[in-house]
Design an enzyme around this catalytic site. Structure first.
Site, short mmCIF file in Angstrom:
data_model
loop_
_atom_site.label_atom_id
_atom_site.label_comp_id
_atom_site.label_asym_id
_atom_site.label_seq_id
_atom_site.Cartn_x
_atom_site.Cartn_y
_atom_site.Cartn_z
CG HIS A 123 -1.85 1.01 1.52
ND1 HIS A 123 -1.59 2.32 1.62
CD2 HIS A 123 -3.21 1.26 1.15
CE1 HIS A 123 -2.69 3.11 1.91
NE2 HIS A 123 -3.72 2.32 1.42
CG ASP A 200 0.68 -1.95 6.08
OD1 ASP A 200 0.78 -1.67 5.12
OD2 ASP A 200 -0.04 -2.36 6.94
CD GLN A 203 -6.69 -4.45 4.53
OE1 GLN A 203 -7.79 -5.00 4.89
NE2 GLN A 203 -6.95 -2.96 4.13
CE LYS A 226 -7.01 0.09 6.68
NZ LYS A 226 -7.86 0.24 5.50
CB CYS A 366 -3.56 3.33 -1.63
SG CYS A 366 -4.54 4.54 -1.26
C1 LIG Z 1 -2.11 -2.73 3.51
C2 LIG Z 1 -2.60 -1.29 4.06
N1 LIG Z 1 -1.66 -0.44 4.55
C3 LIG Z 1 -1.85 0.76 4.98
C4 LIG Z 1 -3.11 1.13 4.84
C5 LIG Z 1 -3.30 2.61 5.55
O1 LIG Z 1 -4.22 2.72 6.61
P1 LIG Z 1 -4.67 4.10 7.11
O2 LIG Z 1 -5.53 4.51 6.00
O3 LIG Z 1 -5.54 3.69 8.32
O4 LIG Z 1 -3.77 4.71 7.78
C6 LIG Z 1 -4.20 0.46 4.35
C7 LIG Z 1 -5.54 1.26 4.22
N2 LIG Z 1 -6.35 0.65 3.49
C8 LIG Z 1 -6.85 1.16 2.36
C9 LIG Z 1 -8.04 2.54 2.77
O5 LIG Z 1 -9.33 1.91 1.71
N3 LIG Z 1 -9.12 0.99 1.15
C10 LIG Z 1 -7.61 0.30 1.42
O6 LIG Z 1 -7.46 -0.54 0.91
C11 LIG Z 1 -4.05 -0.95 3.81
O7 LIG Z 1 -4.92 -1.43 3.41
#
Ligand SMILES: Cc1ncc(COP(=O)(O)O)c(CN[C@@H]2CONC2=O)c1O
Length: 415
Positions: A123, A200, A203, A226, A366
């Site tokens: 991400h 990280d 998920q 989440k 992202c």
């Molecule tokens: C693997 C992963 N890392 C970091 C983040 C960042 O998390 P925060 O936004 O809470 O700081 C996300 C957010 N997931 C995104 C947010 O919307 N859809 C997604 O897949 C993520 O899925």
């Protein structure tokens, strides 16, 4: 281990609504999870009876607020099996925690010629901080590739993690590929060359049991929203000795020992990294979400989602009109399923599904380098959680059929 049958929809009033005259089927849990009543009630209770600033007041409400805030920290410590509560730093979320590490540990320990290793499935929150750090420091950022099945390529990892590597930073679970990465093995590869491993966990933490000591990770970042907690609260776990070596991320109240005119000294962990008034209610809400998950049991959560994937994934894989990304084996695929309806833009697909009451995500998630690696601009994504049911899956499949017919798409093999 026996697991409970999960039947919790009544805890989530938000799910009991119509969207476009259809029953809401919420399948965007990788973006954010819905909140059970107990979480929102804990926020109400704090603001209605205990609200005060923490650690500084000696009056009763301040002591009650402090006790609730630090109790939340202890709950998180136990939930991830950290060695001590001082290793649990409250942040704004995963992004905040990873940026904190790049701005402190990274700034202090990365020098010209050093290497940082991440994976192509990261991400942006676990990619850009390391990319910008490497640029600033004239260091090298390397990417671990994927196998033909869409899993992290451990052979490639072993080739790329060398004695020039100082940081390995990897998603525990992908928000696109539906893979759970072999963190323990990656930690061993990193430690063998004297590097640290950062995970990280955004998920993973909501869906599987995480034991940071068993995984032997050096840092682990995740978000409250989440895992059914409020937005704006998250956690950075770090080994005590590493956190001790790190400079503060931000400066201000709370994080000092003493401030002189020309110098200052810092307080102990975890408060060295919690400058200013923190998201007290958010932390309390996160602690309640931890209680909620602990009562159900992470084994039961994981098994519930596996049953959904076992039921759904083979149907999507068998459908010639659908392209599924990530492992085709349901036993290797998490409850995050990225897919495309061939010939239809994922935004059009998601809009059509929304007309049937089904909420999925569409876009690059992202993860633009991953999209390029996959040879696509964007995908649709259905992501499940413990309150989703077989009825939700059947509604999703029916909506997909309706959507294919709407776009006059070819019929699928699977029925
Ligand atoms: C693997 C992963 N890392 C970091 C983040 C960042 O998390 P925060 O936004 O809470 O700081 C996300 C957010 N997931 C995104 C947010 O919307 N859809 C997604 O897949 C993520 O899925």
């Amino acid at each position: 281990m026996d697991t409970k049958v999960i039947n919790v929809q009544a805890d989530f009033p938000i799910l009991n609504q119509q969207v476009n005259d259809e029953r809401l089927v919420y399948l965007d849990n990788a973006a954010t999870a819905q909140k059970p009543l107990v979480v929102t009630e804990s926020l109400d209770k704090f603001y209605h009876t205990d609200n005060a600033n923490v650690h500084r007041g000696v009056h009763t409400l301040a002591e009650r607020a402090t006790a609730a805030y630090e109790a939340a920290r202890s709950k998180v410590k136990n939930f991830i099996n950290a060695n001590e509560a001082a290793e649990v730093i409250f942040t704004k979320g995963t992004t905040d925690g990873l940026n904190m590490l790049a701005s402190t540990y990274g700034e202090q320990n990365i020098h010209e010629g050093d290497e940082i290793v991440i994976s192509i499935m990261e991400h942006h929150s676990n990619l850009i901080p390391w990319q910008q750090l490497a640029i600033r420091k004239h260091a090298t950022l390397k990417y671990i590739g994927l196998t033909a099945e869409g899993e992290l390529d451990l052979v490639d990892a072993a080739a790329k993690i060398t004695n020039r590597t100082k940081i390995v930073s990897i998603a525990h679970a992908s928000n696109v590929m539906g893979t759970i990465n072999p963190i323990k093995e990656l930690a061993n590869l990193a430690h063998e060359v004297g590097a640290i491993i950062i995970v990280d966990g955004a998920q993973a933490i909501p869906h599987i049991a995480v034991d940071v000591q068993k995984l032997d990770v050096d840092f682990y970042a995740f978000s409250g929203h989440k895992m059914m907690g409020p937005t704006g609260i998250g956690v950075l776990y770090g080994k005590h000795e590493l956190l001790d070596q790190m400079n503060p991320y931000q400066f201000g109240g709370e994080m000092i020992d003493f401030v002189y005119q020309q110098k200052s000294t810092w307080t102990q962990l975890p408060w060295k990294f919690e400058a200013g008034t923190q998201n007290i209610a958010g932390a309390i809400g996160l602690g309640t979400a931890v209680d909620y998950l602990t009562d159900i049991g992470m084994e039961s959560v994981a098994q519930h989602e596996q049953q959904i994937v076992d039921y759904l994934l083979p149907k999507l894989v068998a459908d010639d009109a659908i392209e599924v990304y990530g492992p085709k084996n349901p036993q290797k695929h998490s409850g995050v399923i990225a897919f495309n309806l061939k010939g239809i833009h994922p935004h059009d697909l998601a809009t059509a599904l929304d007309m049937e009451g089904v909420a999925v995500r569409a876009g690059h998630h992202c993860a633009q380098p991953l999209m390029e690696y996959l040879g696509v601009v964007a995908t649709a994504r259905a992501s499940f959680y413990l309150y989703n049911t077989k009825e939700d899956v059947d509604s999703f499949l029916n909506a997909l059929t309706e959507t294919k017919e709407f776009f006059n798409h070819g019929t699928s093999k699977a029925k």
